[in-house]
Motif scaffolding. Structure first.
Motif, PDB file in Angstrom:
ATOM      1  N   PHE A   1     117.798 -55.748 -17.502  1.00  0.00           N
ATOM      2  CA  PHE A   1     118.146 -54.840 -18.828  1.00  0.00           C
ATOM      3  C   PHE A   1     117.502 -55.222 -19.878  1.00  0.00           C
ATOM      4  O   PHE A   1     117.337 -54.085 -20.731  1.00  0.00           O
ATOM      5  CB  PHE A   1     119.766 -55.084 -18.871  1.00  0.00           C
ATOM      6  CG  PHE A   1     120.407 -54.607 -17.669  1.00  0.00           C
ATOM      7  CD1 PHE A   1     119.972 -53.693 -16.872  1.00  0.00           C
ATOM      8  CD2 PHE A   1     121.639 -55.074 -17.398  1.00  0.00           C
ATOM      9  CE1 PHE A   1     120.537 -53.216 -15.806  1.00  0.00           C
ATOM     10  CE2 PHE A   1     122.575 -54.554 -16.217  1.00  0.00           C
ATOM     11  CZ  PHE A   1     122.002 -53.512 -15.531  1.00  0.00           C
ATOM     12  N   LEU A   2     117.044 -56.340 -20.373  1.00  0.00           N
ATOM     13  CA  LEU A   2     116.343 -56.496 -21.645  1.00  0.00           C
ATOM     14  C   LEU A   2     114.914 -55.809 -21.518  1.00  0.00           C
ATOM     15  O   LEU A   2     114.681 -55.463 -22.549  1.00  0.00           O
ATOM     16  CB  LEU A   2     116.048 -58.260 -21.754  1.00  0.00           C
ATOM     17  CG  LEU A   2     115.452 -58.777 -23.026  1.00  0.00           C
ATOM     18  CD1 LEU A   2     116.339 -58.357 -24.109  1.00  0.00           C
ATOM     19  CD2 LEU A   2     115.282 -60.088 -22.963  1.00  0.00           C
ATOM     20  N   ILE A   3     114.383 -55.865 -20.516  1.00  0.00           N
ATOM     21  CA  ILE A   3     113.092 -55.100 -20.291  1.00  0.00           C
ATOM     22  C   ILE A   3     113.132 -53.608 -20.569  1.00  0.00           C
ATOM     23  O   ILE A   3     112.448 -53.237 -21.267  1.00  0.00           O
ATOM     24  CB  ILE A   3     112.329 -55.650 -19.207  1.00  0.00           C
ATOM     25  CG1 ILE A   3     112.039 -57.037 -18.962  1.00  0.00           C
ATOM     26  CG2 ILE A   3     111.072 -54.635 -18.881  1.00  0.00           C
ATOM     27  CD1 ILE A   3     111.404 -57.452 -17.778  1.00  0.00           C
ATOM     28  N   VAL A   4     114.125 -53.192 -19.962  1.00  0.00           N
ATOM     29  CA  VAL A   4     114.428 -51.764 -20.106  1.00  0.00           C
ATOM     30  C   VAL A   4     114.615 -51.311 -21.606  1.00  0.00           C
ATOM     31  O   VAL A   4     114.319 -50.492 -22.149  1.00  0.00           O
ATOM     32  CB  VAL A   4     115.824 -51.174 -19.324  1.00  0.00           C
ATOM     33  CG1 VAL A   4     116.234 -49.802 -19.795  1.00  0.00           C
ATOM     34  CG2 VAL A   4     115.450 -51.247 -17.944  1.00  0.00           C
ATOM     35  N   GLY A   5     115.352 -52.285 -22.407  1.00  0.00           N
ATOM     36  CA  GLY A   5     115.893 -51.878 -23.613  1.00  0.00           C
ATOM     37  C   GLY A   5     114.073 -52.073 -24.642  1.00  0.00           C
ATOM     38  O   GLY A   5     114.300 -51.568 -25.579  1.00  0.00           O
TER      39      GLY A   5
ATOM     40  N   ILE B   1     109.387 -43.288 -16.444  1.00  0.00           N
ATOM     41  CA  ILE B   1     108.911 -43.822 -15.219  1.00  0.00           C
ATOM     42  C   ILE B   1     108.933 -45.306 -15.356  1.00  0.00           C
ATOM     43  O   ILE B   1     109.397 -45.994 -14.403  1.00  0.00           O
ATOM     44  CB  ILE B   1     107.503 -43.551 -14.973  1.00  0.00           C
ATOM     45  CG1 ILE B   1     107.330 -42.111 -15.006  1.00  0.00           C
ATOM     46  CG2 ILE B   1     106.679 -44.303 -13.957  1.00  0.00           C
ATOM     47  CD1 ILE B   1     107.817 -41.347 -13.729  1.00  0.00           C
ATOM     48  N   LEU B   2     108.639 -46.052 -16.665  1.00  0.00           N
ATOM     49  CA  LEU B   2     108.885 -47.469 -16.739  1.00  0.00           C
ATOM     50  C   LEU B   2     110.145 -47.918 -16.340  1.00  0.00           C
ATOM     51  O   LEU B   2     110.374 -48.922 -15.639  1.00  0.00           O
ATOM     52  CB  LEU B   2     108.088 -47.759 -17.809  1.00  0.00           C
ATOM     53  CG  LEU B   2     106.838 -47.609 -18.273  1.00  0.00           C
ATOM     54  CD1 LEU B   2     106.430 -48.077 -19.708  1.00  0.00           C
ATOM     55  CD2 LEU B   2     105.883 -48.442 -17.413  1.00  0.00           C
ATOM     56  N   SER B   3     111.232 -47.158 -17.397  1.00  0.00           N
ATOM     57  CA  SER B   3     112.709 -47.803 -16.864  1.00  0.00           C
ATOM     58  C   SER B   3     113.146 -47.643 -15.572  1.00  0.00           C
ATOM     59  O   SER B   3     113.994 -48.387 -15.020  1.00  0.00           O
ATOM     60  CB  SER B   3     113.552 -47.094 -17.927  1.00  0.00           C
ATOM     61  OG  SER B   3     113.344 -45.547 -17.874  1.00  0.00           O
ATOM     62  N   LEU B   4     112.731 -46.522 -14.925  1.00  0.00           N
ATOM     63  CA  LEU B   4     113.068 -46.238 -13.296  1.00  0.00           C
ATOM     64  C   LEU B   4     112.715 -47.452 -12.614  1.00  0.00           C
ATOM     65  O   LEU B   4     113.229 -47.953 -11.794  1.00  0.00           O
ATOM     66  CB  LEU B   4     112.459 -44.998 -12.897  1.00  0.00           C
ATOM     67  CG  LEU B   4     113.430 -43.705 -13.240  1.00  0.00           C
ATOM     68  CD1 LEU B   4     112.729 -42.330 -12.545  1.00  0.00           C
ATOM     69  CD2 LEU B   4     114.692 -43.754 -12.759  1.00  0.00           C
ATOM     70  N   ALA B   5     111.424 -47.793 -12.934  1.00  0.00           N
ATOM     71  CA  ALA B   5     110.821 -48.965 -11.957  1.00  0.00           C
ATOM     72  C   ALA B   5     111.401 -50.401 -12.258  1.00  0.00           C
ATOM     73  O   ALA B   5     111.994 -51.160 -11.197  1.00  0.00           O
ATOM     74  CB  ALA B   5     109.427 -49.298 -12.459  1.00  0.00           C
ATOM     75  N   ILE B   6     111.847 -50.712 -13.608  1.00  0.00           N
ATOM     76  CA  ILE B   6     112.913 -51.653 -13.768  1.00  0.00           C
ATOM     77  C   ILE B   6     114.103 -51.711 -13.411  1.00  0.00           C
ATOM     78  O   ILE B   6     114.822 -52.650 -12.774  1.00  0.00           O
ATOM     79  CB  ILE B   6     112.668 -51.980 -15.523  1.00  0.00           C
ATOM     80  CG1 ILE B   6     111.252 -52.071 -15.952  1.00  0.00           C
ATOM     81  CG2 ILE B   6     113.534 -53.426 -15.733  1.00  0.00           C
ATOM     82  CD1 ILE B   6     110.456 -53.312 -15.363  1.00  0.00           C
ATOM     83  N   PHE B   7     114.876 -50.694 -13.530  1.00  0.00           N
ATOM     84  CA  PHE B   7     115.960 -50.241 -12.930  1.00  0.00           C
ATOM     85  C   PHE B   7     116.003 -50.430 -11.392  1.00  0.00           C
ATOM     86  O   PHE B   7     116.997 -51.019 -11.012  1.00  0.00           O
ATOM     87  CB  PHE B   7     116.643 -48.838 -13.037  1.00  0.00           C
ATOM     88  CG  PHE B   7     117.366 -48.772 -14.427  1.00  0.00           C
ATOM     89  CD1 PHE B   7     118.463 -49.628 -15.063  1.00  0.00           C
ATOM     90  CD2 PHE B   7     116.909 -47.716 -15.331  1.00  0.00           C
ATOM     91  CE1 PHE B   7     119.053 -49.528 -16.300  1.00  0.00           C
ATOM     92  CE2 PHE B   7     117.525 -47.695 -16.693  1.00  0.00           C
ATOM     93  CZ  PHE B   7     118.670 -48.443 -17.012  1.00  0.00           C
ATOM     94  N   TRP B   8     114.946 -50.189 -10.840  1.00  0.00           N
ATOM     95  CA  TRP B   8     115.005 -50.488  -9.461  1.00  0.00           C
ATOM     96  C   TRP B   8     114.909 -52.131  -8.941  1.00  0.00           C
ATOM     97  O   TRP B   8     115.492 -52.397  -8.139  1.00  0.00           O
ATOM     98  CB  TRP B   8     113.538 -49.756  -8.758  1.00  0.00           C
ATOM     99  CG  TRP B   8     113.889 -48.684  -8.085  1.00  0.00           C
ATOM    100  CD1 TRP B   8     113.989 -47.523  -8.408  1.00  0.00           C
ATOM    101  CD2 TRP B   8     113.925 -48.420  -6.721  1.00  0.00           C
ATOM    102  NE1 TRP B   8     114.216 -46.433  -7.723  1.00  0.00           N
ATOM    103  CE2 TRP B   8     114.123 -46.690  -6.505  1.00  0.00           C
ATOM    104  CE3 TRP B   8     113.941 -49.173  -5.459  1.00  0.00           C
ATOM    105  CZ2 TRP B   8     114.314 -46.358  -5.360  1.00  0.00           C
ATOM    106  CZ3 TRP B   8     114.068 -48.768  -4.321  1.00  0.00           C
ATOM    107  CH2 TRP B   8     114.317 -47.263  -4.221  1.00  0.00           C
TER     108      TRP B   8
END
Length: 546
Positions: A85-89, A99-106
């Motif tokens: 979650f921190l990385i998504v933020g 695309i980046l947030s989808l990858a981290i959410f995965w």
């Protein structure tokens, strides 16, 4: 049997730690993407695909069951979720954030699914069957409170920051960083308060079935085909409702032309548009391009008009820019088809802001859900699952009728409520108590209250039935397999929900959602299980069973 007082310290927050990341990954992400300009179709497809880890978690749940302790597993996974979650933020301000947030959410989704496996196993090992029934309502309620905390309080925070910064990317970036910090705090709490009921030596030396036997024994259960069909179809309607309910509530009520514009290019676009409409002629390509770009259009919300001006959006922000172009061109095409009569264009959503949406679910929804969940767990514990299965299923699905009525009638009666909050600045000593006007539609609030109460009350029956399905050897893995099928039943319909909604419109879509609940209801009448399953043991019924 008296409740284990120590369990009250760890059960609520352990289940909160399962529901909260689930909400952020599968629901709040959709709200965020909608706010940042992602289309309904993309939201439906990509956020539904994130169900996949919950679908396939039975593939690695035996590994969790056979190696290490459940406590170490869920603590490690909760920490991994927090970091994700921190990385998504941190990456939301990036131009390719989608695309980046989808990858981290995965990554977070796989960690969250593993956390669920370990938490469920811990719950089944730590409590007796009577205690499981007694705490089922509490467990389900705090899981749903966690989901509404995401859909409510987190969205309120994001909506408030959108107002403060007038920059949606910055608002959601700070919101996700806050979510990460909050998740870390929950992990620390669970580290100190969850009991150590297992040890590695015991886990390593206890004789357990091998990987293949864990799976084969699940599929050897009586009525297994009916059981799997019921699990897959029970949430067929709900899976689509959850994906499109937020877009319906926050999408503008309608769009309209700004006849009073003073900008020369917009006045010229209006003149070209009326020339086409009045002469009922087909516009050429250059005329349509000019109109698409410059025609002055307002989006009508509950409490304001928002200009859909392409020049206000940086072209470097492709997601929001494309979303705005899509809204403008679709409305203009509809206007031309109806020869300029905007009254013939169906109304869209309910025009609620993200902040108001969060308040409705975070306050009214939470209260209704808690009451429904507590009552649901209590009546099963008192009477058993058999008596309440049908009423609880109906309580979950009948409230969809409320959204059908709202989408067709489109009531726009508004009430205003001043809510106090602290206005802050970079100077921590400069805090001012002020108020913000909350615009709410009483019909929407009532529909949400009924839906959340019914959900809290009814979902307890479904989860209790899954516990029954998991009974026997390897109950942790079997429960995981059952919930994996449940996730598959959420993922596949959710993926196509955006396309179905766009094709049918909101009103017909909600009718379809209601019809989709019928197969699960029919199958439930053929399930065989002890009518008193989940009923709390008492000295009287213990004597009768001897």
């Amino acid at each position: 049997m008296k409740a284990d007082t120590k369990a009250w310290y760890w059960i609520p927050l352990l289940n909160f730690a399962s529901g909260f990341p689930y909400a952020i990954i599968l629901s709040v992400s959709g709200t965020m993407y909608k706010s940042l300009g992602v289309s309904n179709e993309d939201i439906g497809v990509y956020t539904s695909l994130m169900y996949l880890p919950w679908v396939i978690k039975p593939l690695w749940s035996p590994f969790i069951d056979l190696h290490g302790t459940k406590r170490k597993w869920f603590l490690t996974m909760q920490l991994a979720i927090s970091i994700s979650f921190l990385i998504v933020g941190l990456i939301i301000p990036a131009s390719n954030f989608f695309i980046l947030s989808l990858a981290i959410f995965w990554v977070a989704a796989f960690a969250s699914a593993s956390n669920d496996v370990a938490s469920d196993g811990f719950y089944l090992l730590a409590l007796s069957k009577d205690q499981q029934s007694l705490f089922l309502g509490i467990r389900s309620t705090f899981y749903k409170i966690a989901i509404l905390t995401g859909n409510g309080l987190v969205v309120i925070l994001a909506g408030y920051l959108e107002i403060v910064y007038t920059d949606k990317h910055k608002a959601w970036s700070y919101t996700m960083i806050f979510v990460a910090v909050f998740m870390i705090a929950i992990t620390i709490y669970n580290f100190f308060f969850s009991p150590k009921i297992e040890n590695n030596k015991k886990v390593e030396t206890t004789s357990k079935p091998n990987f293949s036997k864990v799976f084969s024994t699940f599929f050897q259960k009586k009525q297994i085909v009916l059981i799997i069909s019921f699990i897959l179809l029970f949430r067929l309607g709900e899976s689509q409702l959850l994906k499109m309910l937020n877009p319906f509530l926050v999408e503008p009520i309608k769009y309209e032309l700004d006849e009073s514009t003073k900008i020369s290019e917009q006045k010229a676009a209006l003149k070209t548009y009326y020339n086409i409409i009045n002469h009922n002629r087909k516009a050429n390509k250059s005329e349509m391009q000019f109109i698409y770009t410059n025609l002055p259009i307002f989006a009508i919300m509950q409490n304001e008009k928002t200009s859909l001006d392409l020049k206000n959006i940086s072209k470097s922000d492709q997601t929001i820019y494309k979303d705005l172009v899509s809204k403008r061109t679709k409305f203009i095409d509809e206007l031309i088809v109806h020869n300029g009569n905007s009254a013939l264009i169906p109304k869209k959503g309910m025009g609620i802001s993200n902040m108001d949406y969060g308040i409705i679910y975070g306050i009214f929804g939470v209260i209704a859900l808690v009451l429904g969940g507590l009552i649901g767990g209590f009546v099963i514990s008192r009477d058993g699952l058999g008596k309440w299965m049908l009423p609880m299923i109906l309580a979950m699905h009948l409230p969809i009728i409320g959204f059908i009525l709202i989408s067709y009638i489109h009531p726009e009666v508004m009430f205003n409520l001043n809510l106090p909050y602290l206005e802050y600045s970079l100077n921590p000593l400069n805090l001012n108590l002020t108020t913000s006007i909350f615009y709410y539609n009483p019909y929407v609030v009532l529909a949400v209250i009924i839906e959340q109460f019914g959900y809290g009350f009814g979902f307890a029956a479904f989860m209790m039935y899954l516990i029954y399905v998991a009974e026997g050897e390897s109950k942790t893995s079997h429960y995981s397999i059952a919930t994996g099928f449940m996730a598959l039943g959420m993922m596949l319909p959710g993926m196509v929900s955006g396309y179905i909604q766009e094709y049918l419109g909101y009103g017909n879509f909600f009718i379809w959602v209601f019809v989709a609940t019928i197969p699960g209801l029919i199958l439930s009448r053929f399930l065989i299980f002890p009518s008193d399953f989940g009923k709390k043991s008492t000295p009287e019924n213990l004597r009768q069973s001897k």
